[in-house]
Scaffold this motif. Structure first.
Motif, PDB file in Angstrom:
ATOM      1  N   GLU A 176      42.745  37.639  47.931  1.00  0.00           N
ATOM      2  CA  GLU A 176      43.395  38.843  47.413  1.00  0.00           C
ATOM      3  C   GLU A 176      43.521  38.763  45.885  1.00  0.00           C
ATOM      4  O   GLU A 176      43.202  39.716  45.168  1.00  0.00           O
ATOM      5  CB  GLU A 176      44.774  38.995  48.059  1.00  0.00           C
ATOM      6  CG  GLU A 176      45.415  40.323  47.796  1.00  0.00           C
ATOM      7  CD  GLU A 176      46.694  40.517  48.592  1.00  0.00           C
ATOM      8  OE1 GLU A 176      47.593  41.177  48.059  1.00  0.00           O
ATOM      9  OE2 GLU A 176      46.793  40.004  49.726  1.00  0.00           O
ATOM     10  N   PHE A 177      43.976  37.620  45.380  1.00  0.00           N
ATOM     11  CA  PHE A 177      44.111  37.432  43.932  1.00  0.00           C
ATOM     12  C   PHE A 177      42.769  37.618  43.237  1.00  0.00           C
ATOM     13  O   PHE A 177      42.664  38.334  42.228  1.00  0.00           O
ATOM     14  CB  PHE A 177      44.679  36.036  43.627  1.00  0.00           C
ATOM     15  CG  PHE A 177      44.683  35.703  42.167  1.00  0.00           C
ATOM     16  CD1 PHE A 177      45.712  36.143  41.350  1.00  0.00           C
ATOM     17  CD2 PHE A 177      43.644  34.971  41.605  1.00  0.00           C
ATOM     18  CE1 PHE A 177      45.710  35.858  39.992  1.00  0.00           C
ATOM     19  CE2 PHE A 177      43.640  34.676  40.250  1.00  0.00           C
ATOM     20  CZ  PHE A 177      44.669  35.120  39.440  1.00  0.00           C
ATOM     21  N   GLU A 178      41.720  36.975  43.769  1.00  0.00           N
ATOM     22  CA  GLU A 178      40.403  37.064  43.147  1.00  0.00           C
ATOM     23  C   GLU A 178      39.855  38.495  43.168  1.00  0.00           C
ATOM     24  O   GLU A 178      39.224  38.937  42.207  1.00  0.00           O
ATOM     25  CB  GLU A 178      39.439  36.093  43.813  1.00  0.00           C
ATOM     26  CG  GLU A 178      39.750  34.646  43.476  1.00  0.00           C
ATOM     27  CD  GLU A 178      38.877  33.634  44.204  1.00  0.00           C
ATOM     28  OE1 GLU A 178      38.151  34.018  45.156  1.00  0.00           O
ATOM     29  OE2 GLU A 178      38.936  32.444  43.819  1.00  0.00           O
ATOM     30  N   ALA A 179      40.131  39.226  44.218  1.00  0.00           N
ATOM     31  CA  ALA A 179      39.668  40.615  44.306  1.00  0.00           C
ATOM     32  C   ALA A 179      40.369  41.481  43.259  1.00  0.00           C
ATOM     33  O   ALA A 179      39.734  42.296  42.579  1.00  0.00           O
ATOM     34  CB  ALA A 179      39.907  41.161  45.713  1.00  0.00           C
ATOM     35  N   PHE A 180      41.689  41.296  43.116  1.00  0.00           N
ATOM     36  CA  PHE A 180      42.413  42.061  42.092  1.00  0.00           C
ATOM     37  C   PHE A 180      41.964  41.652  40.692  1.00  0.00           C
ATOM     38  O   PHE A 180      41.815  42.506  39.809  1.00  0.00           O
ATOM     39  CB  PHE A 180      43.929  41.892  42.256  1.00  0.00           C
ATOM     40  CG  PHE A 180      44.512  42.800  43.290  1.00  0.00           C
ATOM     41  CD1 PHE A 180      44.555  44.172  43.099  1.00  0.00           C
ATOM     42  CD2 PHE A 180      45.014  42.281  44.476  1.00  0.00           C
ATOM     43  CE1 PHE A 180      45.091  45.022  44.054  1.00  0.00           C
ATOM     44  CE2 PHE A 180      45.566  43.117  45.441  1.00  0.00           C
ATOM     45  CZ  PHE A 180      45.593  44.493  45.232  1.00  0.00           C
ATOM     46  N   ALA A 181      41.737  40.377  40.484  1.00  0.00           N
ATOM     47  CA  ALA A 181      41.267  39.914  39.175  1.00  0.00           C
ATOM     48  C   ALA A 181      39.908  40.540  38.848  1.00  0.00           C
ATOM     49  O   ALA A 181      39.668  40.952  37.701  1.00  0.00           O
ATOM     50  CB  ALA A 181      41.185  38.382  39.160  1.00  0.00           C
TER      51      ALA A 181
END
Length: 133
Positions: free
Chosen positions: A121-126
């Motif tokens: 999730e973090f990587e997708a938002f980043a």
């Protein structure tokens, strides 16, 4: 059982709750913040996953997709939301009226979905932040 459900477009105003939907929460008790996020997503990106519906009493009863249905109703009620009225059609998959495994279908849709893990999730938002700038 292998089932294939006919794709249909249904007006939001012709959708209603299905009594065999396994989520015990009525649409009125869904977390408002959760529905708000889903509503915003649908307003921008459209309905990404069709609703699973069955014809009951002249309406299309939502067997799976109650939260999406609640978000769509909120969009219709929101005068600031452009392009959403009771006549706006959304993609659905139609369960035959003679289907005798509606509870199993609703249960399968609800328990087979897994949330994303925090790293993904973090990587997708980043990635979204990087590609937007």
């Amino acid at each position: 059982m292998t089932a294939s459900f006919k794709p249909v477009s249904v007006a939001i105003g012709d959708l209603t709750a299905h009594p065999a939907n396994v989520r015990s929460n009525s649409p009125e008790t869904y977390d408002p913040e959760n529905i708000a996020h889903l509503k915003a997503s649908i307003a921008v990106l459209g309905l990404l996953q069709p609703l699973l519906v069955q014809k009951l009493d002249g309406k299309y009863a939502v067997l799976a997709g109650g939260r999406r249905h609640a978000a769509l109703k909120d969009l219709v009620a929101d005068k600031a939301a452009k392009g959403f009225t009771a006549k706006t059609k959304v993609d659905c998959r139609l369960v035959p009226e003679d289907c005798d495994v509606t509870t199993a279908l609703s249960l399968a849709e609800n328990i087979t979905q897994a949330p994303m893990n925090a790293i993904d999730e973090f990587e997708a938002f980043a990635l979204l932040i990087v590609t937007e700038n």
